[in-house]
Design a protein around this motif. Structure first.
Motif, short mmCIF file in Angstrom:
data_model
loop_
_atom_site.label_atom_id
_atom_site.label_comp_id
_atom_site.label_asym_id
_atom_site.label_seq_id
_atom_site.Cartn_x
_atom_site.Cartn_y
_atom_site.Cartn_z
N GLU A 12 -30.20 2.51 -32.42
CA GLU A 12 -30.13 1.16 -32.94
C GLU A 12 -29.23 1.22 -34.16
OE1 GLU A 12 -32.96 -2.40 -34.81
OE2 GLU A 12 -33.68 -0.34 -34.69
N ALA A 13 -28.17 0.43 -34.17
CA ALA A 13 -27.18 0.53 -35.23
C ALA A 13 -26.87 -0.82 -35.84
CB ALA A 13 -25.89 1.16 -34.69
N ARG A 14 -26.50 -0.79 -37.10
CA ARG A 14 -25.96 -1.98 -37.77
C ARG A 14 -24.45 -1.84 -37.74
NH1 ARG A 14 -24.44 -3.38 -43.27
NH2 ARG A 14 -24.58 -5.65 -43.54
N ILE A 15 -23.79 -2.82 -37.14
CA ILE A 15 -22.35 -2.81 -36.99
C ILE A 15 -21.73 -3.76 -38.01
CG2 ILE A 15 -20.42 -3.30 -35.44
CD1 ILE A 15 -22.12 -0.86 -34.63
N VAL A 16 -20.71 -3.29 -38.70
CA VAL A 16 -19.95 -4.13 -39.62
C VAL A 16 -18.48 -4.02 -39.24
CG1 VAL A 16 -19.43 -4.68 -42.03
CG2 VAL A 16 -21.61 -3.59 -41.44
N GLY A 17 -17.86 -5.13 -38.86
CA GLY A 17 -16.47 -5.09 -38.45
C GLY A 17 -15.90 -6.48 -38.31
N THR A 18 -14.66 -6.54 -37.86
CA THR A 18 -13.92 -7.81 -37.77
C THR A 18 -13.85 -8.28 -36.32
OG1 THR A 18 -12.58 -7.17 -39.68
CG2 THR A 18 -11.74 -8.94 -38.30
N VAL A 19 -14.09 -9.56 -36.11
CA VAL A 19 -14.05 -10.16 -34.77
C VAL A 19 -12.59 -10.40 -34.38
CG1 VAL A 19 -14.78 -12.12 -33.37
CG2 VAL A 19 -16.28 -11.27 -35.19
N GLN A 20 -12.22 -9.88 -33.22
CA GLN A 20 -10.84 -10.02 -32.75
C GLN A 20 -10.81 -10.35 -31.28
OE1 GLN A 20 -9.03 -6.23 -33.73
NE2 GLN A 20 -8.32 -6.98 -35.72
N TYR A 21 -9.80 -11.10 -30.88
CA TYR A 21 -9.57 -11.39 -29.46
C TYR A 21 -8.59 -10.35 -28.92
CZ TYR A 21 -8.61 -13.92 -25.15
OH TYR A 21 -8.49 -14.27 -23.83
#
Length: 447
Positions: A281-290
């Motif tokens: 189970e992870a917490r993800i931090v990143g940028t939303v990209q198409y």
């Protein structure tokens, strides 16, 4: 007046002054201001009594699913709700959000409600009137929640208990049958500076630049988060083998899993890659990209700073030992189904496959009618297969990675063509088609 008389008058006045100042001593100390006695805390949740003789609608229930601090789904008899489920929206309170955009003290409020009702031996839901009254969404019913923790104890009012613990804002709190107690409980929480009214940061909230939200919120409103830095949690279900992983999270309100492809690229070190291990189970931090090449959305730009493990911009491992859900799905629903999902105060309608994109599914009894094998020795996909399958009149595409048998030999199309198979994989999208992506030979069973 003679000098002697004047002296006598002054002497008398001086003596009177000394007497008034207290036995001849003049105090230069500041005088203390009387302090009010401390106000004793009141347990308003216990002081209010459940009256079973009133004409309000009441029903003893059990919990079906916890949603957030002010919403719980309860099992009820079919004569109460035809579906057998009463979706209760707590009266008089509004807890911070924990199912869409995550707000301060939202997770704390949700945990509080879950802890109280999980330990209850009896729960009674009460309406404000003699009927069950829907809220503005039309799908939830405004309710008072009563519970007790032992057979010989009295019922406590959870709505008011949440208020008195400072875990909710008032929501028309005064204008109901328990309004006076609601207002008193809220004022006490403010006076005692509890939680929302403490002026302190929520220890369970990440105060970084990323927008804290759920995977459901992200998937239902993906375009509005384009280019933004977001943070969410879920279970890592599969490694794509091309510097990416899939993650999914269950939403109790809709009963669906929501998923996302996470592209980590070359930017992570060993410890960061360990966070993305399948089963974590992870917490993800990143940028939303198409991603134009695949016509899908992804989250990228992940970072892991070993010297700053608590940095809110870090990806983080929350727990381990989990498994992919592999929700059993029939071919017809996958190809033709639609879902209508409540999203805040509105609804999102989308094809079933689109809504569960990036999640793990199982599909059974697929007849393999055709297979295309990638033939390009310069590609890492050389030997990967695309299986055209049929079941119940629906055509489903299954795309495999390069599959190896137990001896390390590549599996070819002869193994599956014309066979009936069960598959476990991730819902993917390619060339305008939703398909099931399979990453290991063990996830295909020949019937």
């Amino acid at each position: 007046m003679t000098g002697m008389k004047r002296f006598s008058v002054l002497l008398i006045l001086f003596c009177l002054f000394l007497t008034a100042c207290g036995n001849g001593s003049v105090s230069t100390e500041p005088q203390a201001t009387p302090t009010a006695a401390p106000v004793e805390s009141v347990d308003y949740a216990a002081s209010l009594k459940l009256d079973m003789t009133t004409d309000t609608a009441k029903q003893e229930v059990t919990v079906k699913s916890f949603i957030d601090g002010d919403t719980v789904h309860f099992n009820v008899p079919s004569d109460v709700m035809e579906s057998g489920v009463l979706k209760a929206r707590f009266l008089a309170i509004n807890t911070p959000e924990s199912t869409g955009k995550i707000e301060e003290y939202g997770k704390a409020a949700a945990a509080f409600t879950k802890e109280k009702l999980s330990n209850a031996v009896s729960i009674i839901v009460e309406s404000e009137t003699s009927t069950w009254n829907p809220d503005s969404t039309g799908g939830r019913y405004l309710s008072w929640i009563w519970y007790k923790t032992a057979a010989d104890s009295e019922y406590r009012n959870l709505n008011i208990e949440i208020l008195q613990n400072g875990l909710a804002l008032a929501n028309s709190a005064a204008g109901n049958r328990y309004g006076e107690t609601c207002v008193a409980a809220l004022n006490q929480a403010k006076r005692e500076m509890l939680n929302l009214y403490s002026g302190k940061k929520d220890p369970g909230f990440y105060y970084g630049e990323a927008i804290e939200l759920t995977l459901k919120e992200l998937r239902c409103n993906i375009e509005s988060y384009s280019g933004m830095k977001v943070a969410f949690s879920g279970i890592i279900t599969a490694n794509s083998g091309t510097q990416g992983v899939y993650i999914e999270d269950f939403d109790a309100e809709s009963g669906l899993y929501y998923g996302m492809y996470i592209y980590y690229g070359h930017g992570l070190n060993g410890a960061g890659l360990d966070v993305l291990t399948v089963g974590n189970e992870a917490r993800i931090v990143g940028t939303v990209q198409y991603y134009e090449g695949g016509g899908t959305w992804q989250v990228s730009g992940l970072t892991y700073r070993m010297m700053q493990p608590d940095d809110p911009g870090n990806i983080q491992k929350l727990s381990g030992g989990h498994s992919a859900s592999y929700v059993l799905t029939d071919a017809s629903t996958f190809v033709n189904g639609e879902v209508n999902v409540e999203n805040g105060e509105s609804f999102v309608t989308a094809p079933y496959a689109a809504m569960i994109l990036g999640t793990s599914v199982e599909m059974q009894n697929l007849k393999v009618t055709d297979i295309y094998t990638t033939d390009n020795e310069d590609s890492s996909s050389n030997g990967a297969m695309t299986l055209t399958c049929e079941a119940d009149g629906a055509v489903v595409t299954v795309r495999t990675a390069v599959l190896l048998d137990k001896n390390g030999k590549r599996i070819t199309e002869e193994a599956y063509l014309g066979k009936t198979i069960d598959v476990k994989g991730i819902v993917d999208f390619y060339n305008g088609d939703y398909q099931i992506k399979v990453f290991a030979a063990d996830n295909i069973t020949i019937k």
